[in-house]
Design a protein around this motif. Structure first.
Motif, PDB file in Angstrom:
ATOM      1  N   LEU A 123      58.173  35.818  22.877  1.00 44.87           N
ATOM      2  CA  LEU A 123      56.894  35.232  22.472  1.00 44.87           C
ATOM      3  C   LEU A 123      56.628  35.309  20.973  1.00 44.87           C
ATOM      4  N   PRO A 124      56.813  36.442  20.308  1.00 42.38           N
ATOM      5  CA  PRO A 124      56.536  36.462  18.871  1.00 42.38           C
ATOM      6  C   PRO A 124      57.380  35.452  18.094  1.00 42.38           C
ATOM      7  N   ARG A 125      58.629  35.294  18.493  1.00 41.15           N
ATOM      8  CA  ARG A 125      59.518  34.372  17.779  1.00 41.15           C
ATOM      9  C   ARG A 125      59.088  32.922  17.973  1.00 41.15           C
ATOM     10  N   ILE A 126      58.845  32.536  19.218  1.00 43.70           N
ATOM     11  CA  ILE A 126      58.480  31.144  19.466  1.00 43.70           C
ATOM     12  C   ILE A 126      57.128  30.803  18.847  1.00 43.70           C
ATOM     13  N   LEU A 127      56.201  31.749  18.876  1.00 45.98           N
ATOM     14  CA  LEU A 127      54.889  31.501  18.280  1.00 45.98           C
ATOM     15  C   LEU A 127      54.996  31.341  16.775  1.00 45.98           C
ATOM     16  N   SER A 128      55.782  32.193  16.160  1.00 44.96           N
ATOM     17  CA  SER A 128      55.956  32.123  14.713  1.00 44.96           C
ATOM     18  C   SER A 128      56.596  30.801  14.298  1.00 44.96           C
ATOM     19  N   GLU A 129      57.645  30.411  15.004  1.00 44.09           N
ATOM     20  CA  GLU A 129      58.343  29.162  14.684  1.00 44.09           C
ATOM     21  C   GLU A 129      57.469  27.948  14.963  1.00 44.09           C
ATOM     22  N   PHE A 180      47.543  25.011  22.289  1.00 43.73           N
ATOM     23  CA  PHE A 180      47.940  26.415  22.337  1.00 43.73           C
ATOM     24  C   PHE A 180      48.498  26.783  23.715  1.00 43.73           C
ATOM     25  N   CYS A 181      47.852  26.344  24.773  1.00 47.27           N
ATOM     26  CA  CYS A 181      48.324  26.640  26.137  1.00 47.27           C
ATOM     27  C   CYS A 181      49.673  25.991  26.411  1.00 47.27           C
ATOM     28  N   ARG A 182      49.860  24.785  25.916  1.00 46.19           N
ATOM     29  CA  ARG A 182      51.160  24.128  26.081  1.00 46.19           C
ATOM     30  C   ARG A 182      52.255  24.895  25.364  1.00 46.19           C
ATOM     31  N   LEU A 183      51.924  25.426  24.207  1.00 44.93           N
ATOM     32  CA  LEU A 183      52.881  26.230  23.458  1.00 44.93           C
ATOM     33  C   LEU A 183      53.275  27.476  24.251  1.00 44.93           C
ATOM     34  N   LEU A 184      52.294  28.163  24.814  1.00 51.77           N
ATOM     35  CA  LEU A 184      52.582  29.355  25.612  1.00 51.77           C
ATOM     36  C   LEU A 184      53.435  29.006  26.836  1.00 51.77           C
ATOM     37  N   ARG A 185      53.127  27.889  27.465  1.00 48.58           N
ATOM     38  CA  ARG A 185      53.899  27.455  28.637  1.00 48.58           C
ATOM     39  C   ARG A 185      55.352  27.160  28.262  1.00 48.58           C
ATOM     40  N   SER A 236      33.254  21.050  19.734  1.00 49.14           N
ATOM     41  CA  SER A 236      33.766  21.439  21.049  1.00 49.14           C
ATOM     42  C   SER A 236      34.988  20.627  21.441  1.00 49.14           C
ATOM     43  N   GLY A 237      35.039  19.342  21.100  1.00 49.16           N
ATOM     44  CA  GLY A 237      36.210  18.522  21.406  1.00 49.16           C
ATOM     45  C   GLY A 237      37.427  19.002  20.653  1.00 49.16           C
ATOM     46  N   ASP A 238      37.231  19.416  19.388  1.00 50.68           N
ATOM     47  CA  ASP A 238      38.326  19.956  18.592  1.00 50.68           C
ATOM     48  C   ASP A 238      38.840  21.243  19.209  1.00 50.68           C
ATOM     49  N   ARG A 239      37.925  22.085  19.652  1.00 44.44           N
ATOM     50  CA  ARG A 239      38.315  23.359  20.253  1.00 44.44           C
ATOM     51  C   ARG A 239      39.077  23.124  21.554  1.00 44.44           C
ATOM     52  N   SER A 240      38.642  22.144  22.330  1.00 46.84           N
ATOM     53  CA  SER A 240      39.340  21.835  23.582  1.00 46.84           C
ATOM     54  C   SER A 240      40.760  21.372  23.297  1.00 46.84           C
ATOM     55  N   HIS A 241      40.907  20.537  22.286  1.00 51.36           N
ATOM     56  CA  HIS A 241      42.234  20.050  21.920  1.00 51.36           C
ATOM     57  C   HIS A 241      43.101  21.214  21.436  1.00 51.36           C
ATOM     58  N   SER A 242      42.545  22.076  20.597  1.00 52.56           N
ATOM     59  CA  SER A 242      43.289  23.225  20.093  1.00 52.56           C
ATOM     60  C   SER A 242      43.728  24.134  21.230  1.00 52.56           C
ATOM     61  N   LEU A 243      42.845  24.356  22.171  1.00 56.51           N
ATOM     62  CA  LEU A 243      43.167  25.206  23.311  1.00 56.51           C
ATOM     63  C   LEU A 243      44.279  24.589  24.148  1.00 56.51           C
ATOM     64  N   LEU A 244      44.224  23.276  24.342  1.00 57.76           N
ATOM     65  CA  LEU A 244      45.266  22.587  25.101  1.00 57.76           C
ATOM     66  C   LEU A 244      46.613  22.710  24.401  1.00 57.76           C
ATOM     67  N   ASP A 246      46.638  28.670  13.701  1.00 58.53           N
ATOM     68  CA  ASP A 246      46.127  30.003  13.351  1.00 58.53           C
ATOM     69  C   ASP A 246      46.274  30.973  14.516  1.00 58.53           C
ATOM     70  N   TRP A 247      45.947  30.515  15.719  1.00 63.93           N
ATOM     71  CA  TRP A 247      46.084  31.365  16.900  1.00 63.93           C
ATOM     72  C   TRP A 247      47.538  31.788  17.086  1.00 63.93           C
ATOM     73  N   ALA A 248      48.457  30.843  16.949  1.00 64.67           N
ATOM     74  CA  ALA A 248      49.883  31.150  17.140  1.00 64.67           C
ATOM     75  C   ALA A 248      50.360  32.179  16.122  1.00 64.67           C
ATOM     76  N   LYS A 249      49.980  32.004  14.859  1.00 64.87           N
ATOM     77  CA  LYS A 249      50.377  32.953  13.814  1.00 64.87           C
ATOM     78  C   LYS A 249      49.824  34.343  14.099  1.00 64.87           C
ATOM     79  N   THR A 250      48.535  34.403  14.392  1.00 59.24           N
ATOM     80  CA  THR A 250      47.888  35.694  14.634  1.00 59.24           C
ATOM     81  C   THR A 250      48.478  36.382  15.857  1.00 59.24           C
ATOM     82  N   LEU A 251      48.648  35.629  16.922  1.00 57.50           N
ATOM     83  CA  LEU A 251      49.194  36.196  18.157  1.00 57.50           C
ATOM     84  C   LEU A 251      50.616  36.703  17.932  1.00 57.50           C
TER      85      LEU A 251
END
Length: 76
Positions: A29-35, A15-20, A5-13, A47-52
């Motif tokens: 969005l596709p370009r920034i996520l891919s890069e 990922f959210c910072r990346l989206l922000r 759960s701690g790993d997932r929380s870190h991953s989510l944080l 993995d989330w960034a690539k898939t999204l």
């Protein structure tokens, strides 16, 4: 690989910072996520960034693309 759960929380944080950052930079969005996926350094968030990126670039909307992410909390 088992995700704690701690790993997932870190991953989510990460990922959210990346989206922000993408939103603030007004970069498509596709370009920034891919890069960024290459530089994240967090397996799950990477993995989330690539898939999204792939799903949005293929024409899927953001909401359904996020819902399809493996391990993502559906409430978010």
């Amino acid at each position: 690989m088992k995700v704690h759960s701690g790993d997932r929380s870190h991953s989510l944080l990460v990922f959210c910072r990346l989206l922000r950052a993408a939103h603030q930079a007004r970069v498509p969005l596709p370009r920034i996520l891919s890069e960024a996926a290459r530089d994240i350094g967090d397996g799950q968030a990477e993995d989330w960034a690539k898939t999204l990126s792939q799903r949005i670039a293929a024409g899927n909307d953001l909401a359904s693309s996020v819902e399809a992410l493996d391990g993502m909390d559906p409430v978010l």
